[in-house]
Design an enzyme around this catalytic site. Structure first.
Site, PDB file in Angstrom:
ATOM      1  N   ASP A   1      15.820  -2.118   4.497  1.00 53.67           N
ATOM      2  CA  ASP A   1      14.597  -3.140   4.229  1.00 53.67           C
ATOM      3  C   ASP A   1      15.167  -4.244   3.654  1.00 53.67           C
ATOM      4  O   ASP A   1      15.603  -4.308   2.644  1.00 53.67           O
ATOM      5  CB  ASP A   1      13.619  -2.142   3.282  1.00 53.67           C
ATOM      6  CG  ASP A   1      12.627  -2.955   2.839  1.00 53.67           C
ATOM      7  OD1 ASP A   1      12.493  -4.253   3.008  1.00 53.67           O
ATOM      8  OD2 ASP A   1      11.508  -2.438   2.579  1.00 53.67           O
TER       9      ASP A   1
ATOM     10  N   LYS B   1       6.164 -10.962   2.732  1.00 48.07           N
ATOM     11  CA  LYS B   1       6.791 -11.761   1.829  1.00 48.07           C
ATOM     12  C   LYS B   1       7.503 -13.130   2.202  1.00 48.07           C
ATOM     13  O   LYS B   1       6.839 -14.034   2.311  1.00 48.07           O
ATOM     14  CB  LYS B   1       7.847 -10.705   1.047  1.00 48.07           C
ATOM     15  CG  LYS B   1       7.231  -9.091   0.993  1.00 48.07           C
ATOM     16  CD  LYS B   1       6.105  -9.423  -0.238  1.00 48.07           C
ATOM     17  CE  LYS B   1       5.336  -7.936  -0.141  1.00 48.07           C
ATOM     18  NZ  LYS B   1       6.200  -6.669  -0.127  1.00 48.07           N
TER      19      LYS B   1
ATOM     20  N   ARG C   1      -2.449  -5.238  23.281  1.00 49.18           N
ATOM     21  CA  ARG C   1      -1.687  -4.287  22.399  1.00 49.18           C
ATOM     22  C   ARG C   1      -0.289  -4.132  23.020  1.00 49.18           C
ATOM     23  O   ARG C   1       0.471  -4.090  22.138  1.00 49.18           O
ATOM     24  CB  ARG C   1      -2.148  -2.822  22.380  1.00 49.18           C
ATOM     25  CG  ARG C   1      -1.814  -2.027  21.665  1.00 49.18           C
ATOM     26  CD  ARG C   1      -2.115  -0.631  21.226  1.00 49.18           C
ATOM     27  NE  ARG C   1      -3.199  -0.405  22.108  1.00 49.18           N
ATOM     28  CZ  ARG C   1      -3.131   0.299  23.313  1.00 49.18           C
ATOM     29  NH1 ARG C   1      -1.925   0.734  23.791  1.00 49.18           N
ATOM     30  NH2 ARG C   1      -3.977   0.649  24.110  1.00 49.18           N
TER      31      ARG C   1
ATOM     32  N   TYR D   1      10.708   1.054  -2.464  1.00 52.20           N
ATOM     33  CA  TYR D   1       9.316   0.447  -2.729  1.00 52.20           C
ATOM     34  C   TYR D   1       8.556   1.615  -2.686  1.00 52.20           C
ATOM     35  O   TYR D   1       8.646   2.678  -1.726  1.00 52.20           O
ATOM     36  CB  TYR D   1       9.239  -0.329  -1.447  1.00 52.20           C
ATOM     37  CG  TYR D   1       7.877  -1.033  -1.139  1.00 52.20           C
ATOM     38  CD1 TYR D   1       7.211  -2.085  -2.028  1.00 52.20           C
ATOM     39  CD2 TYR D   1       6.983  -0.369  -0.364  1.00 52.20           C
ATOM     40  CE1 TYR D   1       6.134  -2.327  -2.062  1.00 52.20           C
ATOM     41  CE2 TYR D   1       5.575  -0.937  -0.090  1.00 52.20           C
ATOM     42  CZ  TYR D   1       5.169  -1.995  -0.974  1.00 52.20           C
ATOM     43  OH  TYR D   1       3.941  -2.642  -1.025  1.00 52.20           O
TER      44      TYR D   1
HETATM   45  C1  LIG Z   1       5.802  -5.272   0.179  1.00 53.60           C
HETATM   46  C2  LIG Z   1       7.074  -4.496   0.547  1.00 53.60           C
HETATM   47  C3  LIG Z   1       6.867  -3.513   1.542  1.00 53.60           C
HETATM   48  C4  LIG Z   1       5.549  -3.323   2.240  1.00 53.60           C
HETATM   49  O1  LIG Z   1       5.088  -4.491   3.079  1.00 53.60           O
HETATM   50  P1  LIG Z   1       3.381  -4.613   3.220  1.00 53.60           P
HETATM   51  O2  LIG Z   1       3.741  -5.596   4.327  1.00 53.60           O
HETATM   52  O3  LIG Z   1       2.883  -4.783   1.915  1.00 53.60           O
HETATM   53  O4  LIG Z   1       3.159  -3.302   4.038  1.00 53.60           O
HETATM   54  C5  LIG Z   1       7.820  -2.842   1.978  1.00 53.60           C
HETATM   55  N1  LIG Z   1       9.361  -3.112   1.337  1.00 53.60           N
HETATM   56  C6  LIG Z   1       9.421  -3.940   0.416  1.00 53.60           C
HETATM   57  C7  LIG Z   1      10.800  -4.007  -0.176  1.00 53.60           C
HETATM   58  C8  LIG Z   1       8.215  -4.781   0.112  1.00 53.60           C
HETATM   59  O5  LIG Z   1       8.403  -5.677  -1.082  1.00 53.60           O
END
Ligand SMILES: *Cc1c(COP(=O)(O)O)cnc(C)c1O
Length: 392
Positions: A169, A194, A45, A97
């Site tokens: 982000d 993504k 961890r 988001y």
């Molecule tokens: C998908 C997404 C998230 C969240 O990510 P997860 O991997 O689904 O927890 C946060 N910010 C943006 C812009 C996203 O597209």
């Protein structure tokens, strides 16, 4: 040496065996020679060599001191919010988001953290929203699904002047197109699910810190709260990142061609893509990014949920699914899917009209994707007024 060459060769050859791919260290613990005497790892961890390898690559990609890998993008966001304490305030981008909105409002509000949402493309609005309790500015640029662009460097200066942390982000742009730490951010997060992963085969998140000190704090919460990325998913993420530059380049080439096609199509209302000169953030995006990414949104002239449903169920290559950033093209209907929980009036005011469709443009041949959209347009229901003309 080019940055791509550096990146590829910073992925270490295994010192034990010479393995050119990073081994998956699928172990929970590490044998110690004496209490506290070890090879840099004690419990998985706290640290794991496969995770350490992906964290090092991502820190380098974003130009940060450290990166910490988490089991999802939301876990990464969660770790950043844990830097705050009760009574602190956040100023956040208004079309944030949805999962981040839920985390802020349903979880952290309970613990006394207040969030103010503003249109961050309006610098005066950001400035006005700051109070003496503001400790963090939270930005996404481009946003989802209307691809709004905000000035990272200018917001960075506002954050500095008010002694606030500034987190971006960077999921939609990826570090290939945009490096917020170089523009004044203290922290960057990604849903590595993504573009970083890129193959729609894992859920992962990362936090990159500009300074070693901030990085240490994030690592403390990563270990103390425990939402770490597994060795196998760390391996998959490394494998994805190896082709990130090529993928992001081609996503952008495909998306630009599709956005230009959509803008000319008679059945289309509005197209949201920062690579189009008609997009209000086009000039700014050109300044602060190396490209415009692979996400496009558009509305239909027949601005109804029924028309959008007909479209999103008629494509062959564009698969109907949430998420984005993978090699296969996806599309979704935010009003009925990702933004369903937002009241209709509020949703429409944010630019997400009833027919808005979001494309995550994949890596298929450009012409095949164009043909897929073209045939889907022929499946739209004929509007009532057009039927009258035909029957007259
Ligand atoms: C998908 C997404 C998230 C969240 O990510 P997860 O991997 O689904 O927890 C946060 N910010 C943006 C812009 C996203 O597209």
């Amino acid at each position: 040496m080019s940055t791509i060459t550096e990146l590829i060769h910073s992925i270490p050859v295994d010192p034990q065996t010479g393995a050119i791919a990073v081994p998956i260290y699928q172990t929970s613990t590490f044998v110690q020679e004496a209490p506290g005497v070890n090879k840099g790892y004690d419990y998985a961890r706290s640290n794991n060599p496969t995770r350490a390898a992906v964290e090092k690559i991502i820190a380098q990609l974003e130009g940060g001191a450290t990166a910490s890998a988490f089991s999802s993008g939301l876990a990464a966001i969660d770790a950043v919010i844990k830097l705050l304490k009760s009574g602190d305030e956040i100023v956040a981008v208004d079309d944030i988001y949805g999962g981040a909105f839920r985390l802020f409002n349903k979880v952290y509000e309970k613990f006394g953290i207040k969030v103010t949402y503003v249109d961050t493309s309006d610098l005066q609005a950001v400035f006005n929203a700051i109070t003496p309790a503001t400790r963090l500015i939270w930005l996404e640029t481009p946003t989802n699904p209307t691809l709004k662009i905000s000035d990272i460097a200018a917001i960075g200066r506002i954050a500095k002047a008010h002694n606030c942390l500034f987190c971006v982000d960077n999921t939609f742009a990826s570090p290939v197109l945009q490096k917020p730490l170089e523009l004044g951010a203290d922290l960057v997060i990604h849903s590595a699910t993504k573009y970083l992963g890129g193959h729609s085969d894992l859920i992962a998140g990362v936090v990159i810190a500009k300074t070693a000190q901030l990085g240490e704090e994030i690592k403390f919460y990563q270990n103390a709260c425990g939402a770490i990325l597994s060795p196998f998913d760390s391996f998959l993420l490394i494998r994805g990142i190896e082709t990130l530059h090529l993928r992001v380049k081609q996503h952008g080439i495909n998306a630009q061609a599709l956005a230009e096609y959509l803008e000319k199509h008679p059945a289309v209302g509005k197209v949201f893509y920062p690579g189009l000169p008609s997009h209000p953030g086009h000039e700014l995006a050109k300044q602060q990014s190396k490209g415009f990414g692979g996400i496009i949104s558009f509305t239909l002239k027949e601005d109804t949920a029924e028309a959008a449903t007909a479209f999103v169920t008629s494509t062959n290559y564009f698969k109907l699914a949430e998420s984005l950033g993978g090699i296969k093209s996806l599309l979704c209907h935010p009003a009925a899917m990702t933004h369903k929980s937002i009241p209709a009036e509020k949703r429409r005011a944010a630019g997400v009209s009833d027919s808005l469709i979001r494309l995550s443009v994949g890596l298929e041949e450009t012409n095949d994707l164009l043909a897929d959209l073209e045939q889907a347009f022929t499946k739209l229901p004929v509007p009532a007024h057009a039927e009258n003309v035909l029957s007259a």
